[in-house]
Scaffold this motif. Structure first.
Motif, PDB file in Angstrom:
ATOM      1  N   ALA A   1       1.923  37.237 -17.859  1.00  0.00           N
ATOM      2  CA  ALA A   1       2.166  38.677 -17.996  1.00  0.00           C
ATOM      3  C   ALA A   1       3.402  39.002 -18.808  1.00  0.00           C
ATOM      4  N   LEU A   2       4.343  38.064 -18.912  1.00  0.00           N
ATOM      5  CA  LEU A   2       5.580  38.326 -19.652  1.00  0.00           C
ATOM      6  C   LEU A   2       5.561  37.754 -21.066  1.00  0.00           C
ATOM      7  N   VAL A   3       4.430  37.250 -21.505  1.00  0.00           N
ATOM      8  CA  VAL A   3       4.316  36.813 -22.896  1.00  0.00           C
ATOM      9  C   VAL A   3       4.445  38.041 -23.795  1.00  0.00           C
TER      10      VAL A   3
ATOM     11  N   PHE B   1       1.634  36.545 -28.053  1.00  0.00           N
ATOM     12  CA  PHE B   1       0.228  36.577 -27.672  1.00  0.00           C
ATOM     13  C   PHE B   1      -0.647  36.610 -28.919  1.00  0.00           C
ATOM     14  N   SER B   2      -0.338  37.514 -29.809  1.00  0.00           N
ATOM     15  CA  SER B   2      -1.162  37.709 -31.001  1.00  0.00           C
ATOM     16  C   SER B   2      -1.164  36.494 -31.920  1.00  0.00           C
ATOM     17  N   TYR B   3       0.000  35.860 -32.090  1.00  0.00           N
ATOM     18  CA  TYR B   3       0.121  34.775 -33.055  1.00  0.00           C
ATOM     19  C   TYR B   3      -0.035  33.380 -32.435  1.00  0.00           C
ATOM     20  N   HIS B   4      -0.342  33.305 -31.165  1.00  0.00           N
ATOM     21  CA  HIS B   4      -0.522  31.988 -30.550  1.00  0.00           C
ATOM     22  C   HIS B   4      -1.756  31.311 -31.147  1.00  0.00           C
ATOM     23  N   PRO B   5      -1.684  30.039 -31.511  1.00  0.00           N
ATOM     24  CA  PRO B   5      -2.819  29.367 -32.158  1.00  0.00           C
ATOM     25  C   PRO B   5      -4.120  29.435 -31.363  1.00  0.00           C
ATOM     26  N   LEU B   6      -4.055  29.312 -30.038  1.00  0.00           N
ATOM     27  CA  LEU B   6      -5.272  29.388 -29.233  1.00  0.00           C
ATOM     28  C   LEU B   6      -5.929  30.758 -29.345  1.00  0.00           C
TER      29      LEU B   6
ATOM     30  N   LEU C   1       8.476  46.506 -31.823  1.00  0.00           N
ATOM     31  CA  LEU C   1       7.964  46.825 -30.492  1.00  0.00           C
ATOM     32  C   LEU C   1       7.121  45.696 -29.935  1.00  0.00           C
ATOM     33  N   ARG C   2       6.304  45.063 -30.790  1.00  0.00           N
ATOM     34  CA  ARG C   2       5.479  43.950 -30.324  1.00  0.00           C
ATOM     35  C   ARG C   2       6.345  42.776 -29.869  1.00  0.00           C
ATOM     36  N   ASN C   3       7.526  42.610 -30.475  1.00  0.00           N
ATOM     37  CA  ASN C   3       8.434  41.552 -30.044  1.00  0.00           C
ATOM     38  C   ASN C   3       8.992  41.804 -28.644  1.00  0.00           C
TER      39      ASN C   3
END
Length: 338
Positions: free
Chosen positions: A71-73, A78-83, A103-105
């Motif tokens: 929840a704290l990612v 989240f968006s740029y994680h390879p998975l 803001l996304r950061n």
């Protein structure tokens, strides 16, 4: 000036215990929505419970072939994680369509789920608003309502849900994991957010003494035929007038399985099984897409200034289905509609 106390939660159990003890307390992580609400005097928490040091910042695979996101990612991670980029690109695209990079950061995954409406009357504390003050009335119904809901409205509220991420999560049938005094439980994303009914002050089915700990994505990610299309007044940071998340499983030119969700049109992200049924087993064609869009919007109702959103949603759904079927998803860096 709002006076409030501050504390830091040491673990999930401590966070639950603290918020259970104070009905006016709020959790704070990135604060990208809550601090705005406090500045506008919409939220007046007695206590801010800092949860940023809880161990909820990992992304990992599940035994069932899915992915679990803490929840704290941050939204950017989240968006740029390879998975996520490889298996669930519709989520990556949706997150990148929302807000600014700064803001996304800061924004957390759990916080994104809990965003409150950006209805101007909700933020204007001198106007009646049933979400802010139950029973006071809805100023938007007879006011300036260009950006408001066309589906699932009630006489009490026509506000819209602002999240882009949640529209994609709905299309993927994500699960929200929460913890509370009775332990942990899982809530399907379709059941997490609420329509206004006669209790528009409640945005979600999360109990006030519960905390979001993770989101889980299933194995099926529609990584080949997908899109997230967002229509807004300007191409920079803006909330959606209409957005569409699509995931298709194709067999040649035939749609084997379809997922279709709308944003910017209701009090919660909107999905209609009948519209998806109108796509399943059908040839991917403009005629098929129009029939599905007509089913999707069969109960749409406009108000004084937002009737245009019905046809806008219809055209956006058709365009998004075309993008997904062709394997040409909407770019979020070059926002010109494909």
């Amino acid at each position: 000036m709002i006076n409030f106390h501050y504390s830091r939660a040491s673990d999930v159990a401590d966070a639950v215990q603290q918020i259970r003890a104070d009905p006016a307390a709020k959790f704070i992580a990135g604060g990208t929505n809550l601090l705005d609400l406090m500045k506008e005097d919409v939220e007046r928490p007695s206590l801010l419970i800092d949860i940023t040091r809880l161990p909820l910042k990992t992304v990992g695979e599940t035994a069932g072939g899915g992915v679990r996101i803490g929840a704290l990612v941050p939204n950017s991670d989240f968006s740029y994680h390879p998975l996520i980029e490889q298996r669930y690109p519709v989520v990556s695209s949706a997150i990148r369509a929302g807000a600014s990079q700064q803001l996304r950061n800061m924004a957390s995954t759990g916080g994104n789920l809990l965003q409150r409406t950006r209805c101007a009357y909700f933020y204007d504390t001198v106007t009646p608003c049933n979400k802010r003050t139950p029973g006071s009335g809805c100023s938007a119904i007879n006011g300036i309502n260009r950006g408001h809901a066309i589906l699932g409205t009630s006489e009490a509220c026509i506000a819209t849900h602002p999240s882009d991420m949640c529209v994609a999560l709905l299309a993927l049938e994500a699960t929200v994991h929460v913890a509370g005094p009775k332990g942990e439980r899982a809530i399907a994303i379709a059941d997490f957010h609420r329509l206004p009914g006669d209790t528009p002050q409640r945005d979600t089915n999360l109990d006030r003494d519960e905390i979001i700990i993770a989101i889980e994505l299933p194995a099926q990610g529609f990584a080949k035929n997908y899109t997230y299309l967002k229509i807004r007044d300007r191409l920079s940071y803006a909330f959606a007038l209409v957005s569409v998340a699509v995931g298709l499983e194709m067999d040649g030119g035939t749609i084997r399985q379809a997922r279709l969700a709308l944003g910017g049109v209701a009090h919660k992200p909107w999905r209609d099984f009948a519209a998806e049924a109108a796509l399943n087993g059908q040839v991917a064609s403009p005629e098929t897409f129009r029939r599905a869009a007509d089913v999707l919007l069969r109960d749409a109702k406009g108000f004084a200034h937002n009737t245009f959103k019905i046809e806008l949603a219809r055209q956006a759904a058709m365009r998004a289905l075309t993008q997904a079927a062709n394997g040409t998803p909407q770019s979020q860096s070059n926002k010109k509609i494909a």
